[in-house]
Design a protein around this motif. Structure first.
Motif, PDB file in Angstrom:
ATOM      1  N   TYR A   8       1.014  -1.239  -0.104  1.00 42.22           N
ATOM      2  CA  TYR A   8       0.077   0.265   0.177  1.00 42.22           C
ATOM      3  C   TYR A   8       1.078   1.202  -0.012  1.00 42.22           C
ATOM      4  O   TYR A   8       1.137   1.425   0.960  1.00 42.22           O
ATOM      5  CB  TYR A   8      -0.803   0.064   1.593  1.00 42.22           C
ATOM      6  CG  TYR A   8      -1.749   1.294   1.385  1.00 42.22           C
ATOM      7  CD1 TYR A   8      -2.942   1.062   1.112  1.00 42.22           C
ATOM      8  CD2 TYR A   8      -1.537   2.018   1.632  1.00 42.22           C
ATOM      9  CE1 TYR A   8      -4.535   2.230   0.949  1.00 42.22           C
ATOM     10  CE2 TYR A   8      -2.313   3.843   2.251  1.00 42.22           C
ATOM     11  CZ  TYR A   8      -3.314   3.464   1.070  1.00 42.22           C
ATOM     12  OH  TYR A   8      -4.500   4.164   1.685  1.00 42.22           O
ATOM     13  N   TRP A  87      -7.139  -6.590   8.261  1.00 45.77           N
ATOM     14  CA  TRP A  87      -6.681  -5.838   7.381  1.00 45.77           C
ATOM     15  C   TRP A  87      -8.600  -5.917   6.405  1.00 45.77           C
ATOM     16  O   TRP A  87      -8.587  -7.595   6.570  1.00 45.77           O
ATOM     17  CB  TRP A  87      -5.386  -6.523   5.854  1.00 45.77           C
ATOM     18  CG  TRP A  87      -5.906  -5.763   4.632  1.00 45.77           C
ATOM     19  CD1 TRP A  87      -6.679  -4.984   4.614  1.00 45.77           C
ATOM     20  CD2 TRP A  87      -5.338  -6.287   3.717  1.00 45.77           C
ATOM     21  NE1 TRP A  87      -6.607  -4.752   3.033  1.00 45.77           N
ATOM     22  CE2 TRP A  87      -5.464  -5.447   2.446  1.00 45.77           C
ATOM     23  CE3 TRP A  87      -3.996  -7.181   3.321  1.00 45.77           C
ATOM     24  CZ2 TRP A  87      -4.855  -5.504   1.535  1.00 45.77           C
ATOM     25  CZ3 TRP A  87      -3.234  -6.798   1.310  1.00 45.77           C
ATOM     26  CH2 TRP A  87      -3.983  -5.642   1.178  1.00 45.77           C
ATOM     27  N   GLN A  89     -11.151  -5.284   3.933  1.00 41.45           N
ATOM     28  CA  GLN A  89     -12.097  -4.232   2.821  1.00 41.45           C
ATOM     29  C   GLN A  89     -13.364  -3.840   2.811  1.00 41.45           C
ATOM     30  O   GLN A  89     -14.262  -5.526   3.171  1.00 41.45           O
ATOM     31  CB  GLN A  89     -11.386  -5.332   1.833  1.00 41.45           C
ATOM     32  CG  GLN A  89      -9.572  -5.613   1.820  1.00 41.45           C
ATOM     33  CD  GLN A  89      -9.059  -6.115   0.605  1.00 41.45           C
ATOM     34  OE1 GLN A  89      -9.250  -7.460   0.244  1.00 41.45           O
ATOM     35  NE2 GLN A  89      -8.658  -5.822  -0.517  1.00 41.45           N
ATOM     36  N   GLU A  94      -9.862   0.319   2.493  1.00 42.63           N
ATOM     37  CA  GLU A  94      -9.237  -0.235   2.516  1.00 42.63           C
ATOM     38  C   GLU A  94      -8.651  -0.234   4.417  1.00 42.63           C
ATOM     39  O   GLU A  94      -9.100   0.920   4.454  1.00 42.63           O
ATOM     40  CB  GLU A  94      -7.618  -0.987   2.470  1.00 42.63           C
ATOM     41  CG  GLU A  94      -8.069  -1.184   0.569  1.00 42.63           C
ATOM     42  CD  GLU A  94      -8.228  -2.813   0.378  1.00 42.63           C
ATOM     43  OE1 GLU A  94      -7.739  -3.270   1.487  1.00 42.63           O
ATOM     44  OE2 GLU A  94      -9.387  -2.048  -0.333  1.00 42.63           O
ATOM     45  N   SER A 111      -8.801   2.113  -1.524  1.00 45.32           N
ATOM     46  CA  SER A 111      -7.905   1.006  -2.186  1.00 45.32           C
ATOM     47  C   SER A 111      -7.026   1.056  -3.548  1.00 45.32           C
ATOM     48  O   SER A 111      -6.465   0.376  -3.983  1.00 45.32           O
ATOM     49  CB  SER A 111      -9.344   0.505  -2.749  1.00 45.32           C
ATOM     50  OG  SER A 111     -10.214  -0.374  -1.646  1.00 45.32           O
TER      51      SER A 111
END
Length: 205
Positions: A8, A87, A89, A94, A111
């Motif tokens: 990321y 994590w 989503q 995110e 994202s």
């Protein structure tokens, strides 16, 4: 800097900060010019992963050298961490949730900043890395009747998080930091909650 396995990188933060830090470096952003029949057009080209990493690392060096960088338990304007996180989503959002003994921490963003992800949309109403967009994303993660406070949402998102923990490292901009909104759930411990917007998240060595 040591080699990192990034997954990321917030290009929008890098693009905002780099011209202020090093205008010459920022000017190296790649573009391509194409000719379509008789029409000359300028086409913006998203940079390759090596370009993204070089630009990010230039910004991170400046932050480490000149800005207020703290830890999860004692955050400054920015904070670094290395932590087991889960994590989560949602469409376009995110979120990374974790906790030390003293601090519940949550990191959220678009994202579109995932390595290999789609380019972020320009028409987003509220950027997920800014507090209003973060609250909207967290509300969707937590429940339909979720509270409106970012600290409450981050606390509940951490308690509700499911899935495997993964050790990651990151540097993030502090958005909110304060005492736990649910002291009755903290077992007598003094707990604080920290909400941030990451410049990067990478797998820990």
């Amino acid at each position: 800097m040591s080699a990192r396995y990034y997954f990321y990188i917030s290009d929008s933060k890098v693009d905002m900060l780099l011209p202020q830090i090093d205008p010459g470096f920022a000017a190296k952003r790649s573009t391509e010019v194409g000719v379509n029949l008789q029409l000359l057009t300028g086409k913006h080209k998203r940079e390759s992963d090596p370009d993204r990493v070089r630009r990010l690392e230039r910004v991170v060096r400046h932050i480490d050298d000149f800005l207020d960088v703290g830890t999860i338990d004692e955050p400054g304007q920015y904070f670094r961490g290395r932590l087991d996180m889960r994590w989560q989503q949602m469409p376009g959002f995110e979120y990374f949730a974790g906790a030390t003994e003293a601090t519940v921490v949550g990191l959220g963003g678009s994202s579109g900043h995932l390595i290999g992800g789609a380019v972020p949309k320009d028409d987003a109403v509220m950027a997920p890395s800014m507090l209003p967009g973060m609250v909207r994303g967290l509300s969707a993660l937590v429940a339909d009747d979720a509270p409106e406070s970012a600290l409450e949402l981050a606390y509940l998102a951490n308690r509700n998080a499911r899935g495997e923990e993964q050790e990651v490292e990151f540097i993030a901009k502090r958005l909110r930091y304060g005492p736990s909104p649910y002291p009755e759930l903290d077992g007598g411990r003094e707990v604080r909650v920290l909400v941030g917007s990451p410049l990067f998240v990478a797998l820990a060595d």
